[in-house]
Design a protein around this motif. Sequence first.
Motif, PDB file in Angstrom:
ATOM      1  N   UNK A 171      50.906  45.722  48.558  1.00 28.75           N
ATOM      2  CA  UNK A 171      51.601  44.642  49.250  1.00 28.75           C
ATOM      3  C   UNK A 171      50.648  43.581  49.755  1.00 28.75           C
ATOM      4  N   UNK A 172      49.509  44.013  50.302  1.00 30.44           N
ATOM      5  CA  UNK A 172      48.514  43.057  50.780  1.00 30.44           C
ATOM      6  C   UNK A 172      48.026  42.176  49.632  1.00 30.44           C
ATOM      7  N   UNK A 173      47.759  42.785  48.483  1.00 29.76           N
ATOM      8  CA  UNK A 173      47.262  42.017  47.341  1.00 29.76           C
ATOM      9  C   UNK A 173      48.306  41.009  46.874  1.00 29.76           C
ATOM     10  N   UNK A 174      49.564  41.393  46.841  1.00 34.40           N
ATOM     11  CA  UNK A 174      50.596  40.460  46.394  1.00 34.40           C
ATOM     12  C   UNK A 174      50.799  39.314  47.392  1.00 34.40           C
ATOM     13  N   UNK A 175      50.501  39.565  48.655  1.00 31.96           N
ATOM     14  CA  UNK A 175      50.633  38.482  49.635  1.00 31.96           C
ATOM     15  C   UNK A 175      49.475  37.499  49.567  1.00 31.96           C
ATOM     16  N   UNK A 176      48.280  37.980  49.254  1.00 33.59           N
ATOM     17  CA  UNK A 176      47.106  37.122  49.394  1.00 33.59           C
ATOM     18  C   UNK A 176      46.272  36.938  48.134  1.00 33.59           C
ATOM     19  N   UNK A 177      46.470  37.771  47.109  1.00 28.33           N
ATOM     20  CA  UNK A 177      45.561  37.714  45.962  1.00 28.33           C
ATOM     21  C   UNK A 177      46.264  37.662  44.612  1.00 28.33           C
ATOM     22  N   UNK A 178      47.548  37.285  44.576  1.00 23.25           N
ATOM     23  CA  UNK A 178      48.225  37.186  43.283  1.00 23.25           C
ATOM     24  C   UNK A 178      48.271  35.750  42.773  1.00 23.25           C
ATOM     25  N   UNK A 179      47.590  34.838  43.447  1.00 23.88           N
ATOM     26  CA  UNK A 179      47.509  33.445  43.014  1.00 23.88           C
ATOM     27  C   UNK A 179      48.287  32.481  43.882  1.00 23.88           C
ATOM     28  N   UNK A 180      49.316  32.965  44.567  1.00 26.73           N
ATOM     29  CA  UNK A 180      50.138  32.044  45.371  1.00 26.73           C
ATOM     30  C   UNK A 180      49.366  31.508  46.580  1.00 26.73           C
ATOM     31  N   UNK A 181      48.635  32.380  47.274  1.00 23.07           N
ATOM     32  CA  UNK A 181      47.850  31.917  48.423  1.00 23.07           C
ATOM     33  C   UNK A 181      46.735  30.982  47.969  1.00 23.07           C
ATOM     34  N   UNK A 182      46.153  31.267  46.812  1.00 22.61           N
ATOM     35  CA  UNK A 182      45.119  30.378  46.278  1.00 22.61           C
ATOM     36  C   UNK A 182      45.701  29.009  45.936  1.00 22.61           C
ATOM     37  N   UNK A 183      46.910  29.005  45.367  1.00 23.41           N
ATOM     38  CA  UNK A 183      47.549  27.731  45.034  1.00 23.41           C
ATOM     39  C   UNK A 183      47.816  26.912  46.290  1.00 23.41           C
ATOM     40  N   UNK A 184      48.237  27.578  47.366  1.00 21.18           N
ATOM     41  CA  UNK A 184      48.483  26.858  48.611  1.00 21.18           C
ATOM     42  C   UNK A 184      47.182  26.304  49.185  1.00 21.18           C
ATOM     43  N   UNK A 185      46.096  27.079  49.065  1.00 25.56           N
ATOM     44  CA  UNK A 185      44.806  26.593  49.557  1.00 25.56           C
ATOM     45  C   UNK A 185      44.348  25.362  48.782  1.00 25.56           C
ATOM     46  N   UNK A 186      44.644  25.334  47.496  1.00 22.81           N
ATOM     47  CA  UNK A 186      44.217  24.215  46.650  1.00 22.81           C
ATOM     48  C   UNK A 186      45.154  23.008  46.731  1.00 22.81           C
ATOM     49  N   UNK A 187      46.367  23.220  47.231  1.00 25.31           N
ATOM     50  CA  UNK A 187      47.374  22.166  47.165  1.00 25.31           C
ATOM     51  C   UNK A 187      46.909  20.834  47.766  1.00 25.31           C
TER      52      UNK A 187
END
Length: 274
Positions: free
Chosen positions: A248-264
């Motif tokens: 669950x932790x990985x899907x919240x922070x490391x599946x690409x969505x959090x990275x996309x938000x950081x790059x937005x």
Amino acid sequence: MDAFLPVYSRPGVAHIDADFDQLRREGLQVALISHGTDLRDPEAHMRRYPFSYFASAPPGWVTVTGERARANRQISRELGTPLFVSTPDLLLDADWARWLPVTINPDRWVASRPPLAGRVPIVVHRPSRTVPPIKGTEVIEPVLRRLDAKGHIRYVDPGVVPNAAMPELVAGADVVVDQILTGSYGVAAVEAMAAGRLVVGFVGEETAGLMPERPPIVNAAPDEFEAVLDDILTSPDGYAAVAASGPGFVRRWHDGRAAAEALRPFLDPAPTPT
């Protein structure tokens, strides 16, 4: 621009200033990304952690690495362009940076068998590098070999493993030992958490305090590593619950969505008012 390295390879050029200017002249927006020793301050790291890998690394390497990291931090300030860091501890060295979480495909790492369930635990430690001794293998491996010799664990020393074989290796483990000298965590820990394995490592309090959620990693400083392993072997049920929270932790922070938000903000900046 990755790891403060030039984009255009030219003999004798080891800085990024000229490339930065050229990219901007070509109409490109430019950001920097750092992954570790290219930005990390050895002196500050050793003040935080007396067992820091810098303390046991060759002095000459520490000096050169520290000077390069200091220059890179200065370059980042002077250029004034966005700086991303792939491990959250680097925010302690560059508080103007933004965490860009490493990204994996969690589906590739799904494992059906729960860890620490009724067998001698299989423990894996596969450092990506041992020179300089960044991961702490010189502390980790003797403990694992002793426990293996006593029959308390099965220590798997896989050596060089093709990338395609890693999911099977991790899925077959109960415990994956990550790095214990940096105060942070990297891709190997993320992959093991995605598989629901129990990850033993060390995430410093300073780093955890900068994160939106503490990673489910069992902390084991070098002088506590053997005691932590003993406790896992004595009370596996409690630690199995920690492992179960990894996917669950990985899907919240490391599946690409959090990275996309950081790059937005960098990739999709707000339009300039007219």
